[in-house]
Write a protein that holds these residues in place. Structure first.
Motif, short mmCIF file in Angstrom:
data_model
loop_
_atom_site.label_atom_id
_atom_site.label_comp_id
_atom_site.label_asym_id
_atom_site.label_seq_id
_atom_site.Cartn_x
_atom_site.Cartn_y
_atom_site.Cartn_z
N ASP A 183 96.77 3.64 -41.13
CA ASP A 183 95.78 4.40 -40.21
C ASP A 183 94.40 4.01 -41.00
O ASP A 183 94.05 4.84 -41.69
CB ASP A 183 96.03 5.68 -40.34
N GLU A 184 93.67 2.90 -40.84
CA GLU A 184 92.45 2.77 -41.16
C GLU A 184 92.42 2.86 -42.78
O GLU A 184 91.36 3.26 -43.18
CB GLU A 184 91.52 3.64 -40.83
N VAL A 185 93.46 2.18 -43.43
CA VAL A 185 93.42 2.43 -44.89
C VAL A 185 92.65 1.43 -45.71
O VAL A 185 92.40 1.48 -46.71
CB VAL A 185 94.93 2.33 -45.47
N THR A 186 92.10 0.27 -44.82
CA THR A 186 91.31 -0.77 -45.63
C THR A 186 89.92 -0.56 -45.23
O THR A 186 88.95 -1.23 -45.90
CB THR A 186 91.75 -2.05 -45.19
N VAL A 187 89.57 0.51 -44.77
CA VAL A 187 88.10 0.75 -44.51
C VAL A 187 87.26 0.89 -45.77
O VAL A 187 85.91 0.54 -45.73
CB VAL A 187 87.92 2.05 -43.73
#
Length: 294
Positions: free
Chosen positions: A176-180
């Protein structure tokens, strides 16, 4: 065993994630999901796309077994009830990486990753890990084991979180959007690692993101959610819009812009209230109490 039962078992083995007729609502809120269904096959790298508030994070958390839903067969991961069977998480077969900055440490419960701990203490504190895999992840994410978690940047702290979440070989990974918070190089290297895991071990990744750079050649599937409803679910190679679009970003952008326009059309203006005369209005208006003379 009957033919119908055999066919059902085969279909189950052909999917890593099976959601059938999901209904879910937060307490006191209208239903977010109503009769929602989705299948994700082994080896897939599925993008979960949609506007903010569409239900992506909630769906990932449901798949991760963090929300209870009615019936053990509604949400199944690796042919097991996502909520009712904790062995998935305990074995490491199911991994979820979201916005949490904590790890479970024995009886101490959840320990925040921004506490005064070294990266080495956090990473080497995870038990039952293959040393070769651990070293590979440390190098891949360019982690300095001397980092102090309360002094590093968000991007560095995120690298440690991701490393810890991937130490055990997963069969299903929910992102869940961990690379943002990662820079471009770290993000692309991590995506290559996920791709390798899927191709070599048949692992499955479901990735919710708003960053689409380089995903045209990375993803195998896309699932588009709008207001808790699955609008599109198909192989990326079969996505008709992608053949005429410059990239995946422009395709998703067109979906979301169409969604915005559709929502705007549904907005109903409140009825206009009749204006009340101002006491300073110079125009004479007789009241119902006044007598009329002819």
């Amino acid at each position: 065993m009957g033919k119908g039962v055999e066919e059902g078992e085969v279909r189950r083995r052909e999917v890593s994630i099976q959601i059938c007729g999901l209904q879910f609502a937060y307490e006191g809120q209208p239903p977010l999901f109503a009769e929602f269904s989705l299948n994700v096959s082994p080896g897939s790298r599925c993008l979960l796309v949609g506007a903010n508030g569409s239900g992506k994070t909630t769906l990932l958390r449901i798949m991760a077994g963090k929300h209870m839903v009615g019936g053990k067969d509604v949400v199944r991961v690796l042919n097991t009830s996502a909520f009712h069977d904790t062995s998935l998480v305990c074995s490491g077969d199911l991994a979820y990486l979201g916005g949490s900055w904590s790890k479970s440490v024995g009886s101490a419960g959840e320990v925040p990753l921004q506490g005064d701990f070294s990266a080495e203490h956090m990473i080497f504190g995870v038990e039952g890990v293959d040393p070769v895999r651990r070293e590979k992840l440390i190098e891949l994410l360019d982690i300095d084991l001397h980092w102090r978690m309360h002094k590093v940047s968000d991007g560095q702290r995120r690298r440690v979180q991701i490393c810890m979440g991937l130490l055990h070989p997963f069969q299903v990974l929910l992102l869940d959007e961990v690379t943002v918070d990662l820079d471009v190089v770290a993000r692309l290297d991590l995506l290559d690692f996920f791709k390798e895991e899927c191709q070599e071990r048949g692992a499955t990744v479901v990735y919710a993101t708003h960053i689409f750079d380089g995903l045209e050649t990375w993803a195998t599937d896309v699932a588009y959610i709008r207001d808790g409803e699955l609008k599109r679910a198909e192989k990326l190679a079969e996505l008709s819009e992608l053949s005429s679009a410059s990239n995946l970003l422009s395709v998703v952008e067109s979906w979301l812009r169409s969604e915005t326009k559709s929502t705007a059309k549904k907005v109903v203006k409140p009825p206009t209230r009749p204006s009340r005369p101002s006491p300073f209005d110079s125009t004479f208006r007789p009241s119902r109490h006044m007598a009329y003379y002819r």
